[in-house]
Write a protein that holds these residues in place. Structure first.
Motif, PDB file in Angstrom:
ATOM      1  N   GLY A  34       0.830  -1.189   0.000  1.00 12.87           N
ATOM      2  CA  GLY A  34       0.000   0.000   0.000  1.00 12.87           C
ATOM      3  C   GLY A  34       0.868   1.244   0.000  1.00 12.87           C
ATOM      4  O   GLY A  34       1.767   1.379   0.832  1.00 12.87           O
ATOM      5  N   ILE A  36       0.481   5.560  -0.497  1.00 11.58           N
ATOM      6  CA  ILE A  36      -0.415   6.708  -0.611  1.00 11.58           C
ATOM      7  C   ILE A  36       0.415   7.979  -0.694  1.00 11.58           C
ATOM      8  O   ILE A  36       1.268   8.229   0.167  1.00 11.58           O
ATOM      9  CB  ILE A  36      -1.369   6.777   0.596  1.00 11.58           C
ATOM     10  CG1 ILE A  36      -2.243   5.517   0.658  1.00 11.58           C
ATOM     11  CG2 ILE A  36      -2.228   8.029   0.538  1.00 11.58           C
ATOM     12  CD1 ILE A  36      -3.050   5.381   1.936  1.00 11.58           C
ATOM     13  N   TYR A  87      -1.190  -3.369   2.234  1.00 12.80           N
ATOM     14  CA  TYR A  87      -2.039  -3.261   1.044  1.00 12.80           C
ATOM     15  C   TYR A  87      -3.519  -3.380   1.393  1.00 12.80           C
ATOM     16  O   TYR A  87      -4.357  -2.649   0.863  1.00 12.80           O
ATOM     17  CB  TYR A  87      -1.625  -4.349   0.048  1.00 12.80           C
ATOM     18  CG  TYR A  87      -2.320  -4.262  -1.293  1.00 12.80           C
ATOM     19  CD1 TYR A  87      -1.864  -3.378  -2.265  1.00 12.80           C
ATOM     20  CD2 TYR A  87      -3.413  -5.071  -1.590  1.00 12.80           C
ATOM     21  CE1 TYR A  87      -2.490  -3.296  -3.507  1.00 12.80           C
ATOM     22  CE2 TYR A  87      -4.046  -4.991  -2.820  1.00 12.80           C
ATOM     23  CZ  TYR A  87      -3.579  -4.110  -3.772  1.00 12.80           C
ATOM     24  OH  TYR A  87      -4.202  -4.018  -5.004  1.00 12.80           O
ATOM     25  N   VAL A  90      -5.327  -0.017   2.656  1.00  9.96           N
ATOM     26  CA  VAL A  90      -5.291   1.239   1.895  1.00  9.96           C
ATOM     27  C   VAL A  90      -6.636   1.959   1.922  1.00  9.96           C
ATOM     28  O   VAL A  90      -6.712   3.166   2.192  1.00  9.96           O
ATOM     29  CB  VAL A  90      -4.838   0.992   0.445  1.00  9.96           C
ATOM     30  CG1 VAL A  90      -5.044   2.239  -0.403  1.00  9.96           C
ATOM     31  CG2 VAL A  90      -3.374   0.579   0.412  1.00  9.96           C
ATOM     32  N   SER A  91      -7.705   1.256   1.637  1.00  6.32           N
ATOM     33  CA  SER A  91      -9.016   1.896   1.571  1.00  6.32           C
ATOM     34  C   SER A  91      -9.386   2.552   2.900  1.00  6.32           C
ATOM     35  O   SER A  91      -9.829   3.708   2.947  1.00  6.32           O
ATOM     36  CB  SER A  91     -10.077   0.872   1.170  1.00  6.32           C
ATOM     37  OG  SER A  91     -11.349   1.479   1.101  1.00  6.32           O
ATOM     38  N   THR A  93      -7.326   3.464   5.256  1.00 11.08           N
ATOM     39  CA  THR A  93      -6.397   4.560   5.526  1.00 11.08           C
ATOM     40  C   THR A  93      -6.757   5.805   4.729  1.00 11.08           C
ATOM     41  O   THR A  93      -6.686   6.929   5.237  1.00 11.08           O
ATOM     42  CB  THR A  93      -4.953   4.129   5.209  1.00 11.08           C
ATOM     43  OG1 THR A  93      -4.622   2.958   5.970  1.00 11.08           O
ATOM     44  CG2 THR A  93      -3.963   5.231   5.548  1.00 11.08           C
ATOM     45  N   ASP A 110      -4.120   7.197  -3.916  1.00 12.80           N
ATOM     46  CA  ASP A 110      -3.704   5.800  -3.789  1.00 12.80           C
ATOM     47  C   ASP A 110      -2.810   5.446  -4.976  1.00 12.80           C
ATOM     48  O   ASP A 110      -3.262   5.415  -6.120  1.00 12.80           O
ATOM     49  CB  ASP A 110      -4.947   4.902  -3.754  1.00 12.80           C
ATOM     50  CG  ASP A 110      -4.600   3.417  -3.684  1.00 12.80           C
ATOM     51  OD1 ASP A 110      -3.413   3.073  -3.532  1.00 12.80           O
ATOM     52  OD2 ASP A 110      -5.543   2.607  -3.783  1.00 12.80           O
ATOM     53  N   SER A 112      -0.871   2.561  -4.924  1.00 10.25           N
ATOM     54  CA  SER A 112      -0.468   1.167  -4.686  1.00 10.25           C
ATOM     55  C   SER A 112      -0.350   0.332  -5.950  1.00 10.25           C
ATOM     56  O   SER A 112       0.653  -0.364  -6.157  1.00 10.25           O
ATOM     57  CB  SER A 112      -1.461   0.504  -3.734  1.00 10.25           C
ATOM     58  OG  SER A 112      -1.702   1.306  -2.604  1.00 10.25           O
TER      59      SER A 112
END
Length: 199
Positions: A34, A36, A87, A90-91, A93, A110, A112
């Motif tokens: 992940g 960002i 990973y 991510v969403s 975060t 994002d 990633s």
């Protein structure tokens, strides 16, 4: 009457499916990571606190970065940080950052699936990178905790030093094969006296 067709969705995979190579240094393609990008005024405590809060990593100085496992925080530019998180997180975060920075002029993106990660293990990793980048890879200039936005041959990349025998590389996923081949060739080449060690 025919049966309905059900599309199967496969799990995301890394750019090269887990490439590994050995030579002057051991090269491994990292697993999905992940990443960002956070752009904004880094003098703003709210932005700094959001970045350190979701990563659990102290804010780096210019040309620095700390990556611990699948979490990290790296300085990319005077107004940009790169956050490393698992990973799968991510969403969540991204949502946390969005809420924390709602009243701030900041951009959160994002990155990633747009990037690939390689790790180099062994003291020869420094020499491998020195063959490919214009950045100064001498031990005094590229110490543990250093993070550089640079290029490897013809493509942009970011590189970092975790310790004197552990290094990392980030590139765009679209050029992962090219970077793999660069690293493999540099790893296989005969050793040269880049840092006064002899070869």
């Amino acid at each position: 009457m025919s049966e309905p067709v059900t599309a199967s969705v496969s799990a995301p995979v890394s750019a090269l499916g887990g490439f590994r190579g050995d030579g002057l240094a051991r090269i491994e393609e990292g697993p999905l990571q992940g990443m960002i990008a956070l752009k904004g005024d880094l003098a703003d405590a709210k932005i700094r606190n959001a970045a350190t809060g979701v990563t659990g990593i102290d804010l780096p100085g210019p040309l620095e970065g700390t990556i611990e496992g699948d979490r990290g925080l790296a300085w990319m530019a005077p107004d940009e940080l790169l956050l490393f998180v698992p990973y799968a997180e991510v969403s969540r975060t991204m949502g946390t950052l969005g809420r924390a920075l709602r009243a701030r002029h900041a951009t959160v993106a994002d990155m990633s699936d747009a990037r690939a990660v390689f790790r180099l293990y062994g003291t020869g990793g420094r020499e491998v990178l020195a063959r490919l980048t214009p950045a100064d890879m001498a031990p005094a200039a590229f110490r543990p905790g250093s993070f550089r936005r640079t290029r490897l041959a013809q493509v942009p990349a970011a590189i970092w030093c975790e310790s004197n025998d552990r290094f990392g590389v980030i590139c765009f996923r679209s050029v992962a094969v090219y970077v793999r081949d660069l690293l493999a060739a540099a790893t296989a080449a005969p050793s040269a006296d880049y840092f006064g060690r002899g070869g």
